[in-house]
Design a protein around this motif. Structure first.
Motif, short mmCIF file in Angstrom:
data_model
loop_
_atom_site.label_atom_id
_atom_site.label_comp_id
_atom_site.label_asym_id
_atom_site.label_seq_id
_atom_site.Cartn_x
_atom_site.Cartn_y
_atom_site.Cartn_z
N ASP A 1 3.68 4.98 -8.38
CA ASP A 1 4.59 4.31 -7.45
C ASP A 1 5.99 4.90 -7.58
O ASP A 1 6.67 5.15 -6.57
CB ASP A 1 4.65 2.81 -7.76
CG ASP A 1 3.37 2.07 -7.40
OD1 ASP A 1 2.56 2.61 -6.62
OD2 ASP A 1 3.18 0.95 -7.91
N ALA B 1 0.82 -1.22 0.00
CA ALA B 1 0.00 0.00 0.00
C ALA B 1 0.85 1.26 0.00
O ALA B 1 0.43 2.31 -0.50
CB ALA B 1 -0.93 -0.01 1.21
N ASP B 2 2.08 1.17 0.54
CA ASP B 2 2.96 2.33 0.64
C ASP B 2 4.33 2.00 0.05
O ASP B 2 5.25 1.59 0.76
CB ASP B 2 3.11 2.73 2.11
CG ASP B 2 3.82 4.07 2.29
OD1 ASP B 2 4.42 4.55 1.32
OD2 ASP B 2 3.76 4.62 3.40
N ALA C 1 7.40 3.64 1.74
CA ALA C 1 7.84 3.08 3.02
C ALA C 1 8.71 1.84 2.80
O ALA C 1 9.72 1.65 3.48
CB ALA C 1 6.63 2.74 3.88
N SER D 1 6.17 8.33 -5.92
CA SER D 1 6.18 8.32 -4.46
C SER D 1 7.53 7.87 -3.92
O SER D 1 8.03 8.41 -2.93
CB SER D 1 5.06 7.42 -3.92
OG SER D 1 5.28 6.06 -4.26
#
Length: 272
Positions: free
Chosen positions: A106, A74-75, A78, A109
């Motif tokens: 993606d 989801a992240d 991270a 981010s």
């Protein structure tokens, strides 16, 4: 139609949608406003003939055609942060949507979260637009699959990547493809042990192909990395780096796993 052909057919369809939404001129304008590409070649050991450590290209990968769903991720930022903390030399972000559930979002981010580590835009590059697109979204490396490109395309795409300050991971699967990669002057050559027609993995193909690659190029082992034993085997057989996704995304401690892989690789390199 092989699996590779099928994937590229889908990539080309999706590419037309993006081209209609964002022009090449708009990509070029965006590139002019972002920092220049990081030196991915140096990060991966190009130019260092006394390579003593194993570089790890750690991949943000949700799914694959061979295994299906691997991790929801989801992240992505991270996860990439854990990769960077673990000592990854570069981070690969899959952006192909249909088979791998990736996206350029993606890549955006991860770039925002990890400004200092080179990023590989992992996709099936089949048009110069995709190289401009990769740079516009902050990538420092692109993937060029020899099996998917003519010699003219391979040379053109590699030259464009260099013109934009980027590096290229040139992927091979056979001795003929290795020869083509060497002929075009590839500095980072990947040996993918996954058959792109059947998706079967045969780690035994790595060593003989790695021996065909000159010492001046970095050799990347792709696919088939499950554990420390696989890493040691690749490093002992000539790998300077590994590209690994599944073994990192399915475990809850990717940072520690990267450390284990780097230690095993360094030991095997020092012994060869």
């Amino acid at each position: 139609m092989s699996v590779l052909d099928d994937i590229i057919a889908g990539v080309k369809e999706d590419l037309q949608v993006r081209k209609a939404a964002v022009s090449l001129a708009q990509l070029q304008e965006r590139i002019a406003t972002i920092p220049p590409a990081l030196d991915a070649y140096s990060a991966l050991g190009v130019g260092d003939l006394a390579r003593s450590e194993l570089r790890v290209i750690a991949e943000v990968k949700r799914r694959s055609p061979s295994k299906g769903e691997l991790a929801s991720i989801a992240d992505p930022a991270a996860l990439a942060s854990q990769y960077a903390d673990g000592g990854a030399s570069a981070i690969s972000v899959l952006t192909e949507e249909r088979r791998f559930s990736g996206s350029l979002a993606d890549l955006d981010s991860v770039r925002a979260a990890i400004p200092g580590v080179p990023l590989l835009r992992k996709d099936f590059t089949c048009d110069p637009y995709m190289i401009w697109e990769a740079r516009a979204h902050g990538a420092d490396l692109v993937l060029l699959i020899v099996a998917a490109l003519t010699d003219a395309e391979l040379a053109e795409y590699l030259a464009l990547a260099h013109e934009l300050g980027m590096a290229a991971l040139v992927e091979t699967h056979t001795d003929e493809e290795v020869a083509r990669a060497v002929a075009v002057g590839a500095k980072v050559i990947g040996v993918n042990v996954r058959n792109l027609k059947t998706l079967d993995v045969d780690r035994g193909v790595f060593a003989p192909l790695a021996q065909l690659i000159p010492d001046t190029a970095v050799v990347v082992a792709e696919s088939g990395v499950r554990d420390v034993a696989d890493v040691s085997g690749y490093a002992a057989s000539g790998a300077d780096a590994i590209l690994v996704g599944e073994a990192l995304v399915i475990i809850g401690t990717p940072r520690e796993r990267i450390g284990e892989f780097k230690a095993a690789g360094a030991a095997a390199i020092s012994a060869r």
